[in-house]
Scaffold this active site. Sequence first.
Site, PDB file in Angstrom:
ATOM      1  N   GLU A  75       0.817  -1.206   0.000  1.00  0.00           N
ATOM      2  CA  GLU A  75       0.000   0.000   0.000  1.00  0.00           C
ATOM      3  C   GLU A  75       0.855   1.263   0.000  1.00  0.00           C
ATOM      4  O   GLU A  75       0.612   2.195  -0.765  1.00  0.00           O
ATOM      5  CB  GLU A  75      -0.926   0.021   1.234  1.00  0.00           C
ATOM      6  CG  GLU A  75      -1.904  -1.129   1.282  1.00  0.00           C
ATOM      7  CD  GLU A  75      -1.385  -2.355   2.033  1.00  0.00           C
ATOM      8  OE1 GLU A  75      -2.211  -3.088   2.592  1.00  0.00           O
ATOM      9  OE2 GLU A  75      -0.152  -2.591   2.057  1.00  0.00           O
ATOM     10  N   CYS A 108      -2.135  -2.792   7.190  1.00  0.00           N
ATOM     11  CA  CYS A 108      -1.603  -2.729   8.557  1.00  0.00           C
ATOM     12  C   CYS A 108      -1.831  -1.323   9.118  1.00  0.00           C
ATOM     13  O   CYS A 108      -2.219  -0.398   8.395  1.00  0.00           O
ATOM     14  CB  CYS A 108      -0.119  -3.093   8.573  1.00  0.00           C
ATOM     15  SG  CYS A 108       0.957  -1.827   7.845  1.00  0.00           S
ATOM     16  N   CYS A 111       0.125   1.480   7.300  1.00  0.00           N
ATOM     17  CA  CYS A 111      -0.457   1.803   5.992  1.00  0.00           C
ATOM     18  C   CYS A 111      -1.763   2.573   6.156  1.00  0.00           C
ATOM     19  O   CYS A 111      -2.031   3.521   5.414  1.00  0.00           O
ATOM     20  CB  CYS A 111      -0.688   0.537   5.182  1.00  0.00           C
ATOM     21  SG  CYS A 111       0.847  -0.167   4.552  1.00  0.00           S
TER      22      CYS A 111
END
Length: 157
Positions: A75, A108, A111
């Site tokens: 990402e 996560c 991100c």
Amino acid sequence: MVELKLQVEYCCYASTTELPLEYVALLDCAKKALAKSYSPYSGFKVGAAILLEDGTLVQGANQENASYPLCLCAERNALAVANIQHPQQKIKAMAVVAEKDDIFVSPCGACRQVIWENEQRNQTPILMLIQGPQGSVYSFTSIGDLLPFGFSGADLL
């Protein structure tokens, strides 16, 4: 004491056939990014793709390192490419997929924070599409649905 409850709203589509074509293309782009993953230590391949407001698609894939804290998520790689190569374009949507078919993989915490910052910068929500088990697609209107009470520059003042 005041007790409040937090609710997250999202849609779950049984397959990509229920999505607009631009989002099907975005998910396909994220799946193709899996081939660019460098994940020799975990074997956990993640691909991401970004749809810019002009229709441009940008890819990112996770890049591991023997020193795990130096790993880069798919990402954040996709966001870096989008922001560097297309700085004037707002991000309309992001898709995240993992090679594992049996688990739901969402960004996560790091991100989520970086995506949040991009929403704040562009002053527009980023639609999040996450490919889940058995082909299900989860759609969130904004990263705020995945990161309530996100930290922004306003918090530094």
